[in-house]
Design a protein around this motif. Structure first.
Motif, PDB file in Angstrom:
ATOM      1  N   GLY A  37      -1.825  -4.385  -0.184  1.00 58.25           N
ATOM      2  CA  GLY A  37      -0.422  -4.715   0.050  1.00 58.25           C
ATOM      3  C   GLY A  37       0.035  -5.911  -0.748  1.00 58.25           C
ATOM      4  N   SER A  38      -0.861  -6.876  -0.951  1.00 58.27           N
ATOM      5  CA  SER A  38      -0.514  -8.064  -1.735  1.00 58.27           C
ATOM      6  C   SER A  38      -0.591  -7.793  -3.225  1.00 58.27           C
ATOM      7  N   TYR A  39      -1.524  -6.931  -3.632  1.00 61.16           N
ATOM      8  CA  TYR A  39      -1.595  -6.538  -5.042  1.00 61.16           C
ATOM      9  C   TYR A  39      -0.309  -5.828  -5.439  1.00 61.16           C
ATOM     10  N   CYS A  40       0.170  -4.955  -4.557  1.00 64.96           N
ATOM     11  CA  CYS A  40       1.361  -4.163  -4.869  1.00 64.96           C
ATOM     12  C   CYS A  40       2.648  -4.983  -4.762  1.00 64.96           C
ATOM     13  N   ASP A  41       2.638  -5.987  -3.872  1.00 67.64           N
ATOM     14  CA  ASP A  41       3.852  -6.761  -3.613  1.00 67.64           C
ATOM     15  C   ASP A  41       3.984  -7.916  -4.606  1.00 67.64           C
ATOM     16  N   THR A  42       4.023  -7.569  -5.884  1.00 63.93           N
ATOM     17  CA  THR A  42       4.232  -8.541  -6.963  1.00 63.93           C
ATOM     18  C   THR A  42       5.213  -7.937  -7.963  1.00 63.93           C
ATOM     19  N   LYS A  44       4.593  -7.182 -10.906  1.00 63.07           N
ATOM     20  CA  LYS A  44       3.868  -6.165 -11.676  1.00 63.07           C
ATOM     21  C   LYS A  44       3.805  -4.840 -10.946  1.00 63.07           C
ATOM     22  N   GLY A  45       3.707  -4.878  -9.613  1.00 64.32           N
ATOM     23  CA  GLY A  45       3.630  -3.660  -8.828  1.00 64.32           C
ATOM     24  C   GLY A  45       2.271  -2.989  -8.923  1.00 64.32           C
ATOM     25  N   CYS A  46       2.189  -1.749  -8.441  1.00 66.84           N
ATOM     26  CA  CYS A  46       0.914  -1.041  -8.422  1.00 66.84           C
ATOM     27  C   CYS A  46       1.150   0.455  -8.539  1.00 66.84           C
ATOM     28  N   CYS A  47       0.072   1.185  -8.692  1.00 68.49           N
ATOM     29  CA  CYS A  47       0.105   2.651  -8.720  1.00 68.49           C
ATOM     30  C   CYS A  47      -1.011   3.161  -7.821  1.00 68.49           C
ATOM     31  N   TYR A  48      -0.692   4.073  -6.929  1.00 75.09           N
ATOM     32  CA  TYR A  48      -1.721   4.655  -6.081  1.00 75.09           C
ATOM     33  C   TYR A  48      -2.623   5.552  -6.923  1.00 75.09           C
ATOM     34  N   PRO A  49      -3.904   5.647  -6.561  1.00 74.93           N
ATOM     35  CA  PRO A  49      -4.811   6.501  -7.328  1.00 74.93           C
ATOM     36  C   PRO A  49      -4.432   7.970  -7.220  1.00 74.93           C
ATOM     37  N   THR A  50      -5.027   8.771  -8.061  1.00 73.15           N
ATOM     38  CA  THR A  50      -4.726  10.203  -8.080  1.00 73.15           C
ATOM     39  C   THR A  50      -5.108  10.882  -6.775  1.00 73.15           C
ATOM     40  N   THR A  51      -5.955  10.243  -5.989  1.00 72.31           N
ATOM     41  CA  THR A  51      -6.359  10.802  -4.694  1.00 72.31           C
ATOM     42  C   THR A  51      -5.364  10.474  -3.590  1.00 72.31           C
ATOM     43  N   GLY A  52      -4.319   9.683  -3.904  1.00 73.63           N
ATOM     44  CA  GLY A  52      -3.309   9.345  -2.918  1.00 73.63           C
ATOM     45  C   GLY A  52      -3.365   7.890  -2.489  1.00 73.63           C
ATOM     46  N   LYS A  53      -2.438   7.493  -1.636  1.00 73.24           N
ATOM     47  CA  LYS A  53      -2.370   6.112  -1.162  1.00 73.24           C
ATOM     48  C   LYS A  53      -3.641   5.740  -0.405  1.00 73.24           C
ATOM     49  N   PRO A  54      -4.250   4.613  -0.733  1.00 77.36           N
ATOM     50  CA  PRO A  54      -5.441   4.180   0.002  1.00 77.36           C
ATOM     51  C   PRO A  54      -5.118   3.919   1.471  1.00 77.36           C
ATOM     52  N   THR A  55      -6.142   3.963   2.303  1.00 78.08           N
ATOM     53  CA  THR A  55      -5.946   3.683   3.715  1.00 78.08           C
ATOM     54  C   THR A  55      -5.499   2.237   3.904  1.00 78.08           C
ATOM     55  N   THR A  56      -4.831   1.980   5.001  1.00 78.56           N
ATOM     56  CA  THR A  56      -4.356   0.628   5.289  1.00 78.56           C
ATOM     57  C   THR A  56      -5.524  -0.215   5.762  1.00 78.56           C
ATOM     58  N   VAL A 101      -5.694   0.410  -7.461  1.00 81.39           N
ATOM     59  CA  VAL A 101      -4.232   0.532  -7.356  1.00 81.39           C
ATOM     60  C   VAL A 101      -3.578   0.024  -8.645  1.00 81.39           C
ATOM     61  N   ALA A 102      -4.372  -0.025  -9.706  1.00 78.68           N
ATOM     62  CA  ALA A 102      -3.854  -0.457 -11.004  1.00 78.68           C
ATOM     63  C   ALA A 102      -3.053   0.670 -11.649  1.00 78.68           C
ATOM     64  N   CYS A 103      -2.138   0.284 -12.513  1.00 78.64           N
ATOM     65  CA  CYS A 103      -1.348   1.260 -13.276  1.00 78.64           C
ATOM     66  C   CYS A 103      -1.916   1.369 -14.699  1.00 78.64           C
ATOM     67  N   PRO A 104      -1.762   2.541 -15.314  1.00 80.27           N
ATOM     68  CA  PRO A 104      -1.173   3.764 -14.776  1.00 80.27           C
ATOM     69  C   PRO A 104      -2.086   4.428 -13.752  1.00 80.27           C
ATOM     70  N   LYS A 105      -1.525   5.343 -12.981  1.00 81.11           N
ATOM     71  CA  LYS A 105      -2.281   6.047 -11.950  1.00 81.11           C
ATOM     72  C   LYS A 105      -3.536   6.665 -12.550  1.00 81.11           C
ATOM     73  N   GLN A 222       1.682 -15.285   3.898  1.00 82.28           N
ATOM     74  CA  GLN A 222       2.188 -14.020   4.413  1.00 82.28           C
ATOM     75  C   GLN A 222       1.108 -12.952   4.376  1.00 82.28           C
ATOM     76  N   PHE A 223       1.114 -12.106   5.373  1.00 83.32           N
ATOM     77  CA  PHE A 223       0.202 -10.959   5.414  1.00 83.32           C
ATOM     78  C   PHE A 223       1.084  -9.708   5.298  1.00 83.32           C
ATOM     79  N   PRO A 224       1.291  -9.222   4.073  1.00 83.27           N
ATOM     80  CA  PRO A 224       2.292  -8.165   3.863  1.00 83.27           C
ATOM     81  C   PRO A 224       1.895  -6.804   4.408  1.00 83.27           C
ATOM     82  N   ILE A 225       2.890  -6.041   4.736  1.00 81.69           N
ATOM     83  CA  ILE A 225       2.701  -4.656   5.166  1.00 81.69           C
ATOM     84  C   ILE A 225       2.190  -3.836   3.990  1.00 81.69           C
ATOM     85  N   PHE A 226       1.355  -2.855   4.300  1.00 82.48           N
ATOM     86  CA  PHE A 226       0.929  -1.896   3.275  1.00 82.48           C
ATOM     87  C   PHE A 226       1.005  -0.496   3.875  1.00 82.48           C
TER      88      PHE A 226
END
Length: 226
Positions: A37-42, A44-56, A101-105, A222-226
């Motif tokens: 959630g913190s990696y994505c909340d920047t 730069k953003g993020c990309c979920y892997p080809t297997t789908g969004k990781p578990t929370t 969760v790095a881009c590109p997917k 902050q402990f962000p939502i994911f």
């Protein structure tokens, strides 16, 4: 003839450096877990892997050999490339606990290859490729950081928590002192990003860190939502 002699000397030197790195070993591992959630909340953003969004949950960033003098070996054996077939039986666990969760997917292979080449090859005298990744997965199974924090009332709900309370909760839950690393969201708020614990040279047990890495965080993060 002289040119060929120089090339041969360089090859011998490279092999010597690789041998020296492998023979020097390491004193412990940093086991690093990341909050996606913190990696994505920047910005730069993020990309979920080809297997789908990781578990929370917290996911593995890496298992990094380290010396007690606070230095790290890296890229120790260029002749030991990552081979996904060697961890085929671990694949479902890798995708669940060690995703990217790095881009590109992508599938995660590039990430795992990087971790093996930079860090895993430096523990190869003790852990081969399969044992290295399995060790990380097994430690992750032993340390459920999200559950530990939630038991202390610290949840990924976008609220702010004292970093000392986070450290104390993890120490109470694991028996060992962690290091907490933060990053910043687009509004520059400091947020919980990574947690460092230390593992013995066999990759089996969590230990007290011989060297606790210094990572700057605000007093409340902050402990962000994911």
């Amino acid at each position: 003839m002289r040119f060929r002699s120089l090339i041969y000397s360089e090859i011998l030197l490279l092999r010597f450096v690789q041998f020296l790195c492998l023979s020097q070993g390491y004193d412990f591992f940093y086991f690093v877990q990341m909050w996606a959630g913190s990696y994505c909340d920047t910005k730069k953003g993020c990309c979920y892997p080809t297997t789908g969004k990781p578990t929370t949950n917290f996911t593995i960033h890496g298992l990094w050999p380290h010396y007690s003098n606070d230095k790290s070996p890296s890229n120790c054996n260029g002749n030991s490339p990552f081979d996904q077939t060697k961890i085929s039986d671990l694949m479902s666990r890798m995708q669940n606990s060690w995703p990217t969760v790095a881009c590109p997917k992508n599938s995660g292979t590039k990430f795992w290859s990087h971790e093996w080449k930079k860090h895993g090859t430096c523990s190869e005298s003790v852990l081969d490729q399969h044992a290295y990744f399995e060790a990380g997965l097994n430690i992750k199974d032993k340390v459920n950081l999200l559950q530990i924090l939630e038991n202390a009332g610290i949840k990924p709900d976008d609220k702010f928590y004292k970093v000392d309370d986070i450290k104390e909760a993890i120490k109470a839950g694991t028996g060992h002192t962690p290091a907490v690393e933060c990053n910043n969201d687009p509004s520059r708020s400091s947020q919980l990003y990574q947690v460092y614990l230390c593992v013995d040279t066999s990759g089996s047990d969590i230990i007290e860190c011989p060297v606790i890495p210094i990572r700057k965080c605000n007093a409340s993060i902050q402990f962000p939502i994911f």
